[in-house]
Write an enzyme that holds these catalytic residues in place. Structure first.
Site, PDB file in Angstrom:
ATOM      1  N   GLY A 223      41.956  38.504  39.469  1.00 37.51           N
ATOM      2  CA  GLY A 223      41.715  38.235  38.060  1.00 37.51           C
ATOM      3  C   GLY A 223      40.644  39.062  37.381  1.00 37.51           C
ATOM      4  N   ASP A 224      39.887  39.862  38.136  1.00 36.24           N
ATOM      5  CA  ASP A 224      38.807  40.621  37.493  1.00 36.24           C
ATOM      6  C   ASP A 224      38.497  41.901  38.264  1.00 36.24           C
ATOM      7  OD1 ASP A 224      36.908  41.151  35.564  1.00 36.24           O
ATOM      8  OD2 ASP A 224      35.376  39.839  36.426  1.00 36.24           O
ATOM      9  N   LEU A 225      39.548  42.667  38.568  1.00 38.68           N
ATOM     10  CA  LEU A 225      39.329  43.947  39.260  1.00 38.68           C
ATOM     11  C   LEU A 225      38.860  44.982  38.244  1.00 38.68           C
ATOM     12  CD1 LEU A 225      42.327  44.014  41.762  1.00 38.68           C
ATOM     13  CD2 LEU A 225      39.912  43.635  42.288  1.00 38.68           C
ATOM     14  N   ASN A 226      37.625  44.800  37.801  1.00 40.74           N
ATOM     15  CA  ASN A 226      37.085  45.721  36.787  1.00 40.74           C
ATOM     16  C   ASN A 226      36.271  46.837  37.430  1.00 40.74           C
ATOM     17  OD1 ASN A 226      34.204  45.035  36.923  1.00 40.74           O
ATOM     18  ND2 ASN A 226      34.713  43.126  35.889  1.00 40.74           N
TER      19      ASN A 226
END
Length: 371
Positions: A223-226
């Site tokens: 959900g948050d592979l930034n």
């Protein structure tokens, strides 16, 4: 990123321990003497990089905000997922057990009566450079696409835990299905051209993506592979054409049930942030993702609006939160520095042309996959 179901007051929920308090916490809860400690930037939790005296090992002390600390099942399953991925060969952190042999502990944030309680974990420190600090090339973008697909695939196929149902987070603001919830925060943009585009994104999302969700393949999303949550190191001596490998996956606090296509859209959006040629990024990430999990026609058709939707989420929630808490504005608005420009460019160029670039780039990999 933010891990509450809504954009509640950070002042009420974010921990604010000093270095000395954090070091004492490590000693009291984990039985380790700290020789060196420094604060790490964060959204609504509090993180410290610590080195312990005994063997010089390094850890991240993670103090979860008081709102999410009331959901121990959720934190438990996120931590177990990190341990599972590490056992499966992914570069994921693992927890150092408390003196009582647990993976986490609920601790008071102060000595006064009524002090808020925060869930505390000590995670292995992962070496590497955040993607945000390198000049990305096609090779690492492809690897990040492969990583996004591989993480979701193995979690969905093999990860089991009694609390896994807690990942069904219906109103979670960062779940990509919840772009329509941005309506309640859009005031933070004021009245300008940016707001007009975000309103277009939300309306198109409601009309074209929401009705198709049931046709997408469901899975567990990181959900948050930034660009700050993926660490890399260079496996090549060539300065002109460095070869990177992923050395760390950070921050599982946005894990939730979603869809495979959400993960690739999120990765594309964040890889665009740092790129000098943002519209070209998507094809390389998509090629890596599809080398593990080819998208269906319906999923591909939603990709443009899903990427746009993640831009809108990041930009609107950051603007809302920064208005309330200007002291953390610099960290909160990291994405906004180039994010607005990229979102506006996507809409100026248009869905058809952007998709053509992405899909043609991805198609080229089927004839010549990277070494």
């Amino acid at each position: 990123m933010s891990s509450g179901n809504n954009c509640q007051s950070q002042t009420l929920t974010k921990p604010a321990l000093g270095d000395r308090e954090a070091a004492e916490l490590v000693d009291r809860v984990f039985g380790l003497k700290v020789s060196w400690i420094r604060s790490l930037p964060s959204y609504d939790d509090q993180n410290f990089h610590v080195r312990v005296s005994a063997e010089g090992a390094e850890y991240v002390l993670k103090i979860t905000n008081s709102e999410d600390s009331q959901e121990p099942d959720l934190i438990e399953v996120q931590t177990q997922a990190m341990m599972f991925l590490s056992a499966e060969g992914f570069p994921s952190a693992t927890p150092y057990l408390t003196k009582d042999g647990n993976i986490m502990s609920l601790e008071s944030g102060g000595t006064r009566p009524g002090s808020k309680k925060y869930m505390v974990r000590l995670l292995t420190y992962l070496p590497g450079t955040p993607v945000a600090k390198i000049t990305t090339n096609a090779q690492i973008l492809y690897e990040i696409g492969r990583l996004a697909a591989s993480v979701d695939k193995v979690l969905s196929e093999k990860f089991q835990h009694p609390s896994v149902k807690s990942l069904h987070r219906g109103q979670f603001i960062w779940n990509l299905a919840n772009v329509p919830l941005l309506d309640q925060y859009i005031y933070a943009l004021g009245q300008n051209k940016y707001r007009v585009v975000v309103e277009q994104v939300i309306e198109q999302f409601k009309g074209k993506v929401i009705p198709k969700l049931s046709s997408f393949r469901a899975c567990i999303n990181h959900g948050d592979l930034n660009d700050h949550n993926i660490l890399v190191d260079s496996s090549s001596a060539s300065l002109e054409n460095p070869q990177y490998r992923v050395s760390g996956i950070l921050d599982f606090s946005d894990m939730s049930y979603g869809y495979f296509v959400f993960e690739v859209a999120i990765a594309i959006m964040y890889m665009m942030i740092e790129s000098p040629d943002p519209l070209s990024v998507g094809g390389h990430v998509l090629a890596g993702f599809e080398s593990v999990l080819p998208l269906t026609a319906e999923e591909r058709g939603a990709l443009f609006l899903l990427v746009s939707g993640r831009f809108a989420q990041s930009l609107v929630i950051a603007a809302h939160t920064a208005l309330l808490y200007p002291e953390n504005k610099e960290y909160l608005t990291i994405t906004a520095k180039t994010g607005w420009k990229h979102l506006m460019t996507m809409f100026e160029v248009g869905q058809e042309a952007v998709e053509k670039t992405w899909f043609e780039t991805a198609q080229a990999y089927t004839h010549h996959a990277p070494a």
